[in-house]
Design a protein around this motif. Structure first.
Motif, PDB file in Angstrom:
ATOM      1  N   GLN A   1      -2.911   2.832 -10.612  1.00 54.09           N
ATOM      2  CA  GLN A   1      -2.027   4.033 -10.678  1.00 54.09           C
ATOM      3  C   GLN A   1      -0.588   3.316  -9.912  1.00 54.09           C
ATOM      4  OE1 GLN A   1      -1.250   7.260 -11.265  1.00 54.09           O
ATOM      5  NE2 GLN A   1      -2.852   8.198 -11.834  1.00 54.09           N
TER       6      GLN A   1
ATOM      7  N   ASN B   1      -4.226   7.946   0.069  1.00 55.45           N
ATOM      8  CA  ASN B   1      -4.619   7.786  -0.806  1.00 55.45           C
ATOM      9  C   ASN B   1      -3.544   5.736  -0.421  1.00 55.45           C
ATOM     10  OD1 ASN B   1      -6.531   8.501  -1.915  1.00 55.45           O
ATOM     11  ND2 ASN B   1      -5.229   8.897  -3.765  1.00 55.45           N
ATOM     12  N   HIS B   2      -2.529   5.865  -0.710  1.00 55.36           N
ATOM     13  CA  HIS B   2      -1.335   5.412  -0.587  1.00 55.36           C
ATOM     14  C   HIS B   2      -1.414   3.952   0.694  1.00 55.36           C
ATOM     15  CE1 HIS B   2       2.350   2.694  -1.748  1.00 55.36           C
ATOM     16  NE2 HIS B   2       3.021   2.599  -0.339  1.00 55.36           N
TER      17      HIS B   2
ATOM     18  N   VAL C   1       5.871  14.132  -3.979  1.00 57.71           N
ATOM     19  CA  VAL C   1       4.204  13.220  -3.459  1.00 57.71           C
ATOM     20  C   VAL C   1       2.912  14.040  -2.991  1.00 57.71           C
ATOM     21  CG1 VAL C   1       3.331  11.218  -3.230  1.00 57.71           C
ATOM     22  CG2 VAL C   1       6.203  10.974  -3.882  1.00 57.71           C
ATOM     23  N   SER C   2       2.157  14.331  -3.670  1.00 57.66           N
ATOM     24  CA  SER C   2       0.884  15.536  -2.716  1.00 57.66           C
ATOM     25  C   SER C   2       0.898  14.153  -1.780  1.00 57.66           C
ATOM     26  CB  SER C   2      -0.220  14.918  -3.442  1.00 57.66           C
ATOM     27  OG  SER C   2      -0.608  14.010  -4.051  1.00 57.66           O
TER      28      SER C   2
ATOM     29  N   LYS D   1      -7.044   4.524 -10.167  1.00 58.39           N
ATOM     30  CA  LYS D   1      -7.501   4.211  -8.764  1.00 58.39           C
ATOM     31  C   LYS D   1      -6.717   2.993  -8.917  1.00 58.39           C
ATOM     32  CE  LYS D   1      -7.475   4.546  -3.437  1.00 58.39           C
ATOM     33  NZ  LYS D   1      -8.426   4.367  -2.719  1.00 58.39           N
TER      34      LYS D   1
ATOM     35  N   LYS E   1      -2.634  13.534  -1.114  1.00 59.51           N
ATOM     36  CA  LYS E   1      -3.596  12.477  -1.457  1.00 59.51           C
ATOM     37  C   LYS E   1      -3.152  11.664  -1.866  1.00 59.51           C
ATOM     38  CE  LYS E   1      -7.346  12.262  -4.922  1.00 59.51           C
ATOM     39  NZ  LYS E   1      -8.094  13.272  -6.388  1.00 59.51           N
ATOM     40  N   SER E   2      -1.698  11.696  -2.616  1.00 63.92           N
ATOM     41  CA  SER E   2      -1.471  10.198  -2.926  1.00 63.92           C
ATOM     42  C   SER E   2      -0.747   9.672  -1.885  1.00 63.92           C
ATOM     43  CB  SER E   2      -0.592  11.009  -3.931  1.00 63.92           C
ATOM     44  OG  SER E   2      -0.149  11.297  -5.114  1.00 63.92           O
TER      45      SER E   2
ATOM     46  N   ASN F   1       6.278   6.069  -4.280  1.00 61.04           N
ATOM     47  CA  ASN F   1       6.158   6.838  -5.400  1.00 61.04           C
ATOM     48  C   ASN F   1       6.796   8.201  -5.848  1.00 61.04           C
ATOM     49  OD1 ASN F   1       2.506   6.778  -5.159  1.00 61.04           O
ATOM     50  ND2 ASN F   1       3.594   6.349  -2.960  1.00 61.04           N
TER      51      ASN F   1
END
Length: 217
Positions: free
Chosen positions: A212, A32-33, A25-26, A209, A28-29, A18
């Motif tokens: 991304q 999700n990842h 990198v958040s 999503k 949240k990211s 990311n």
């Protein structure tokens, strides 16, 4: 249900993939990842920070330290060399590469990976389009998510994250690395992008999503 993960290496790879070398990198990211809960991310971030592998900035996210980058580059390199070998020489499909590569990347023999890399002709990228990092080149080239493009744009697919769902979907519509998509509509309300592939007229859709984790230049 969200799964928990205690594998530090998975988190380091997720941060790297990311663009967590130059940018934060958040959490949240990362959640999700990795398909984990925010609480799991918070717990692991604390461990990685304690180990000196990441820099954490509250309300912003994390990025790799020099030590973290060195460790992660080695992991990524081994993983992608194995993926390339399985794909190019043993005819494994894109969505079958990951699990076996995860096991083989931990072989404790740098000579093995060096010889395998040379045997493959020193490839620059893996089958998913990610670079095979070296000491000199370790920053991904394709870092612009498809989700950032607009109606009328025609980005070329250059990289996709190693995610089973997106790889299966791409396979089902015949979309692969090197294809160009023509974005015909961006549906903000339903969070969908509509597009055609190369010179074909069939229209496909992808969620914001999913868009991304597919990248262009």
């Amino acid at each position: 249900m969200k799964k928990s993960s205690s594998n530090k290496e998975d988190y380091l790879k997720a941060i790297y993939e990311n663009n967590g070398i130059d940018e934060f990198v958040s959490n949240k990211s990362l959640a999700n990842h990795l398909s984990v809960s925010p609480a799991s991310v918070t717990e692991m971030v604390e461990k990685l920070q304690k180990d000196g592998l990441i820099e954490y900035k509250p309300y912003t996210g994390v990025k790799l330290t020099d030590e973290g980058l060195k460790k992660t580059v080695g992991i990524i390199r081994n993983h992608r060399i194995i993926e390339t070998f399985l794909f190019d020489k043993l005819d494994y499909s894109l969505h079958d590469l990951h699990n076996l590569s995860e096991e083989l990347e931990h072989v404790k023999d740098p000579v093995f990976f060096s010889r395998l890399y040379n045997y493959l002709g020193e490839p620059e990228t893996c089958p998913h389009g990610g670079i095979i990092p070296t000491e000199e080149v370790f920053i991904e080239k394709a870092i612009k998510p498809i989700a950032t493009f607009k109606k009328g744009d025609s980005p070329e697919i250059r990289r996709v994250m190693d995610n089973t769902d997106i790889l299966n979907y791409m396979g089902s519509i015949g979309l692969t690395i090197g294809d160009t998509i023509h974005i015909t509509e961006v549906d903000v309300f339903n969070e969908l992008m509509l597009f055609s592939i190369n010179d074909k007229t069939d229209t496909h859709h992808i969620s914001f999503k999913q868009a991304q984790i597919i990248f262009s230049y």
